[in-house]
Design an enzyme around this catalytic site. Structure first.
Site, short mmCIF file in Angstrom:
data_model
loop_
_atom_site.label_atom_id
_atom_site.label_comp_id
_atom_site.label_asym_id
_atom_site.label_seq_id
_atom_site.Cartn_x
_atom_site.Cartn_y
_atom_site.Cartn_z
N HIS A 5 4.36 1.03 2.39
CA HIS A 5 4.91 -0.33 2.35
C HIS A 5 5.54 -0.63 0.99
CE1 HIS A 5 1.96 -1.41 5.80
NE2 HIS A 5 3.13 -0.97 6.26
N HIS A 33 14.73 58.50 -1.35
CA HIS A 33 13.49 57.89 -1.83
C HIS A 33 13.84 56.68 -2.69
CE1 HIS A 33 9.38 57.51 -3.17
NE2 HIS A 33 9.73 57.66 -4.44
N CYS A 46 8.22 53.67 0.97
CA CYS A 46 8.72 53.39 -0.38
C CYS A 46 9.72 52.24 -0.36
CB CYS A 46 9.34 54.63 -1.01
SG CYS A 46 10.69 55.37 -0.04
N CYS A 101 7.60 6.14 -10.22
CA CYS A 101 9.05 5.94 -10.17
C CYS A 101 9.56 6.40 -8.81
CB CYS A 101 9.75 6.72 -11.29
SG CYS A 101 11.55 6.66 -11.20
N CYS A 133 0.84 -1.20 0.00
CA CYS A 133 0.00 0.00 0.00
C CYS A 133 0.88 1.25 0.00
CB CYS A 133 -0.97 0.00 1.18
SG CYS A 133 -0.27 -0.40 2.77
#
EC number: 3.4.19.12
Length: 490
Positions: free
Chosen positions: A39, A444, A150, A62, A34
């Site tokens: 498992h 700024h 800013c 895979c 499972c």
């Protein structure tokens, strides 16, 4: 395959005896395990049987890729054998329930999505599509300045236009695990991306983002002007803490050993080689980094003058104006061997005594987004000032010469500059530039962002205007953002 699909009803997990839990069959031997309880994973690891088939859907998993793989021939075989299984069981596929499929193990019946009549009606009444085309302005949105913010706005513009980060958030990949999502910065960033790419033209008010930044990075709280670079690092740190990777994060292929989206995109590995000057033994360490801070000419730190092609090569095809410093010059200086001197002796593991040594930094692993911080603000006991030295930076950057592997190749006399740089994994494209105007005390921040290839815009808080490539490359440059070319989706 036909035997597996037809006889799966009598198959149980060989380890726990369950017949549900996404039963998979090994394609190398007769083993059923499972998937939910891993498992089949344990079997694959022990036996090195790396391919298994999902008995419910017929998909091939895979264990080396850790993902389902697509093969046209295998899909066709699965469909044909599944059709035979349906026929043998005398079921009509359209009336078989999911429960019956699971119990018989003959494969889940599913079909491609088709729009309903209601959805077709909605599509007819709403012909306008939200998609990024060459001339569209979707994704461009100004940000209201909330009082000296800013520094935050320019970083937000850079992050929202980071190609791979944009793809992550617009595909709704973030799953919040915090007890209070309202305090999660990643949730707010996700909302921000939705706002930016909603098509609205009015400036966005990032008050919630500012509140969360103040909450989680208290050193940035308040209405004083902050440093954009400091905000970037603080934002990445909080985002990293709020979107930790899953269990696979511990095995992630980056120096932070984290699988979160921030580390996947921004984390690189910096290799430090300390070489003993007596026995020439090398001590190597690798540290994670989110950005590279580069010294500039004009600072109190001695700058190594470099001329174009001084080492016999031309890097990144940069055109030099006499006396102009380039980004490549700064990177050459950053990765050059540095003599540590007699005042900084280290204990050599080979000599078993303190010896003088040299230190050299190179890139062990490059991040998807490479951010370069030009150190324009100098703070020392005697001096506090801004360095305005112009640094020329390219639209395309090849980081191969600054890799640890390139250094090793040069030492072995094998290094050659790659002839086809366009196909090189180390090739980057510029997509954002943050600039600072003014002085250290009063300034700024603005930013240039790339909307499409060769299409640039200037972001000045709430105002966005079209910019030329010349405007971008002629700018002073404070933070430079480059994205790996082969991972861009424009």
């Amino acid at each position: 395959l036909s035997v597996l699909l037809f006889q799966a009803k009598s198959c149980i997990c060989h380890m726990c005896g369950a017949h549900l839990n996404r039963l998979h069959s090994c394609l190398y031997c007769v083993f059923f395990g499972c998937f939910t309880k891993k498992h089949i994973h344990e079997h694959a690891k022990t036996k090195r049987h790396n391919l298994a088939i999902d008995l419910l859907y017929g998909g091939i998993y895979c264990f080396m890729c850790q993902d389902y793989i697509y093969d046209k021939d295998m899909e066709q075989i699965a469909k044909e054998e599944q059709r035979k299984a349906w026929k043998l069981q005398a079921f009509t596929p359209t009336v078989v329930s999911h429960y019956q499929c699971t119990m018989t193990g003959i494969g889940e019946k599913y079909s491609t999505w088709e729009p309903t009549k209601r959805e077709l009606e909605l599509l007819r009444h709403n012909p306008k599509r939200r998609k990024i085309t060459t001339n569209c302005t979707i994704g461009l949105r100004g940000l209201i300045n909330l009082g000296n913010t800013c520094f935050m706005n320019c970083i937000v513009q850079a992050l929202t236009h980071t190609p791979l980060l944009r793809d992550f958030f617009l595909s709704d990949r973030h799953k919040c695990e915090m007890q209070s999502p309202s305090s999660c910065l990643v949730c707010e960033m996700s909302t921000l991306f939705q706002e930016f790419y909603s098509g609205h033209r009015s400036p966005h008010i990032p008050y919630r983002l500012l509140h969360l930044v103040w909450t989680h990075a208290r050193h940035l709280a308040g209405y004083e002007q902050q440093d954009a670079h400091e905000f970037l690092i603080a934002a990445l740190d909080v985002l990293h803490r709020h979107c930790k990777g899953d269990d696979n994060g511990k095995k992630a292929n980056n120096p932070n050993h984290c699988n979160c989206i921030i580390d996947q995109i921004f984390t690189g590995g910096l290799q430090s080689d300390v070489t003993c000057q007596v026995c020439h033994g090398v001590s190597t360490t690798i540290d994670p980094f989110w950005d590279i801070s580069l010294d500039l000419p004009g600072s109190s730190t001695p700058f190594w003058p470099l001329s174009p092609g001084s080492d016999g090569s031309v890097v990144n095809g940069e055109s030099h104006v006499s006396g102009t410093t380039t980004l490549t010059d700064c990177l050459r200086r950053f990765t050059r061997p540095e003599h540590l001197g007699s005042s900084a002796k280290i204990k050599c593991s080979g000599c078993h005594s303190y010896q003088e040594s040299t230190k050299q930094l190179t890139m062990k692993k490059l991040p998807i987004v490479a951010c370069f911080h030009l150190k324009r603000f100098e703070h020392s006991a005697k001096l506090r000032r801004k360095i305005t030295t112009y640094v020329s930076f390219p639209l395309e950057l090849d980081m191969t010469p600054f890799m640890a592997s390139s250094k090793e190749s040069r030492m072995n006399g094998q290094y050659q500059q790659p002839t086809d740089s366009l196909n090189n994994d180390n090739k980057y494209s510029l997509f954002a530039v943050v600039n600072h105007q003014g002085t250290l005390e009063s300034g700024h921040y603005t930013s240039f962002i790339r909307q499409h290839k060769d299409q640039w815009f200037k972001c000045d808080d709430a105002i966005i205007t079209k910019a030329s490539i010349k405007d971008v490359l002629d700018s002073e440059g404070y933070l430079l953002f480059y994205h790996k070319q082969f991972l861009e989706y424009e």
